[in-house]
Design an enzyme around this catalytic site. Sequence first.
Site, mmCIF file in Angstrom:
data_model
loop_
_atom_site.group_PDB
_atom_site.id
_atom_site.type_symbol
_atom_site.label_atom_id
_atom_site.label_comp_id
_atom_site.label_asym_id
_atom_site.label_seq_id
_atom_site.Cartn_x
_atom_site.Cartn_y
_atom_site.Cartn_z
ATOM 1 N N LEU A 132 0.952 -26.106 34.751
ATOM 2 C CA LEU A 132 -0.455 -25.986 34.358
ATOM 3 C C LEU A 132 -0.870 -24.519 34.407
ATOM 4 O O LEU A 132 -0.340 -23.736 35.201
ATOM 5 C CB LEU A 132 -1.357 -26.788 35.300
ATOM 6 C CG LEU A 132 -1.157 -28.305 35.375
ATOM 7 C CD1 LEU A 132 -2.109 -28.909 36.404
ATOM 8 C CD2 LEU A 132 -1.368 -28.949 34.009
ATOM 9 N N ASP A 133 -1.859 -24.155 33.571
ATOM 10 C CA ASP A 133 -2.452 -22.825 33.660
ATOM 11 C C ASP A 133 -3.104 -22.638 35.019
ATOM 12 O O ASP A 133 -3.488 -23.618 35.680
ATOM 13 C CB ASP A 133 -3.516 -22.630 32.571
ATOM 14 C CG ASP A 133 -2.932 -22.639 31.173
ATOM 15 O OD1 ASP A 133 -1.734 -22.381 31.027
ATOM 16 O OD2 ASP A 133 -3.702 -22.922 30.226
ATOM 17 N N ARG A 134 -3.280 -21.403 35.416
ATOM 18 C CA ARG A 134 -3.851 -21.096 36.731
ATOM 19 C C ARG A 134 -5.183 -21.804 36.950
ATOM 20 O O ARG A 134 -5.436 -22.367 38.020
ATOM 21 C CB ARG A 134 -4.039 -19.579 36.885
ATOM 22 C CG ARG A 134 -4.597 -19.157 38.250
ATOM 23 C CD ARG A 134 -4.964 -17.699 38.265
ATOM 24 N NE ARG A 134 -6.078 -17.430 37.345
ATOM 25 C CZ ARG A 134 -6.534 -16.223 37.047
ATOM 26 N NH1 ARG A 134 -5.962 -15.155 37.558
ATOM 27 N NH2 ARG A 134 -7.558 -16.080 36.221
ATOM 28 N N THR A 136 -6.436 -24.428 35.399
ATOM 29 C CA THR A 136 -6.445 -25.863 35.122
ATOM 30 C C THR A 136 -6.065 -26.586 36.403
ATOM 31 O O THR A 136 -5.124 -26.203 37.089
ATOM 32 C CB THR A 136 -5.437 -26.213 34.009
ATOM 33 O OG1 THR A 136 -5.821 -25.555 32.798
ATOM 34 C CG2 THR A 136 -5.405 -27.711 33.761
ATOM 35 N N ARG A 231 -6.600 -25.840 24.823
ATOM 36 C CA ARG A 231 -7.645 -24.825 24.746
ATOM 37 C C ARG A 231 -7.747 -24.237 23.337
ATOM 38 O O ARG A 231 -8.844 -24.087 22.778
ATOM 39 C CB ARG A 231 -7.380 -23.733 25.775
ATOM 40 C CG ARG A 231 -7.322 -24.266 27.207
ATOM 41 C CD ARG A 231 -6.691 -23.280 28.168
ATOM 42 N NE ARG A 231 -7.496 -22.066 28.295
ATOM 43 C CZ ARG A 231 -7.088 -20.986 28.951
ATOM 44 N NH1 ARG A 231 -5.881 -20.960 29.512
ATOM 45 N NH2 ARG A 231 -7.875 -19.927 29.029
#
Length: 290
Positions: A132-134, A136, A231
């Site tokens: 996951l993105d930081r 998220t 996104r």
Amino acid sequence: MEFKWQVETIGQSAKQFLAQQGVSHRMFSQINHSNGQILVNNVAVAPATKLAVGDALTLIVPAEPADPNVPVSHEPLAIVSEDPNFLVVSKPAGLTVVPGPSNRTDTLVNRVKGHLVAEQEVNLVPHVITRLDRDTSGLVLLAKHRLANSWMNQELADHTLVKRYLAFVGGRLDQDHAMIDAPLRRADDGFNQIVADDGKPAQTEYWVKQRTASFTLVEVLLHTGRTHQIRAHFESIGHPLLGDALYGGDQQLITRQALHAFHLDYPDPVTHQHQTFEQPLPDDMQHLLS
């Protein structure tokens, strides 16, 4: 670690049989380079050895020692589920998943390594399956050894590992259910992804869960796994995620992208039982509903 199977068909080599158990070609190479072994009826054999019905096949996979370049972190780790092969954790927004130039000491991987050390595990290299993105939040699946990593990478390729997200997007989406099918690539002048004809194929399916005057709550299923896919896709249709500064989202109600990995399910490659996990919205996203 030892993994055991009983042979039930005739005419296969040990390598062919193990390939059917999810042991990839890359995995075979790793085993060969780290003194792993294949045993048939407790006797070491070559991968090309032919098997007979009733043979007992054992794969010995050497332990993975700790990488000295990855420090241990003992910061909190929210464990949702754990067994000898896999670890499911809940990642908070703001925590990077893997070490990088900006943070090498306290990422999710550092914390998982700290947990494995504390539990005196022999395999000390966490394998991230669902990154996951930081900013998220939500469920992350990790493999605790390289064979489990091989199993799950195959499930990702076969689309039997399913991840679902909840996202708050700006404005009102008119369609209750739709597919965003648009290729993505990195922008020429930034870190963001853009829709472009020369991009890689990307498909994002969504269902509207709730509408308000200023935003829409959607459930999202990814059919591909491109960087920033959710996104970038919602920005491309004029509805960037709330709080997503990189993609032009409104930051008045929340200051990070309003994206949460809430659902994870997959068939366990060892027990063959279906595993399903869900995680409620974190407080900052739950607050949007109130």
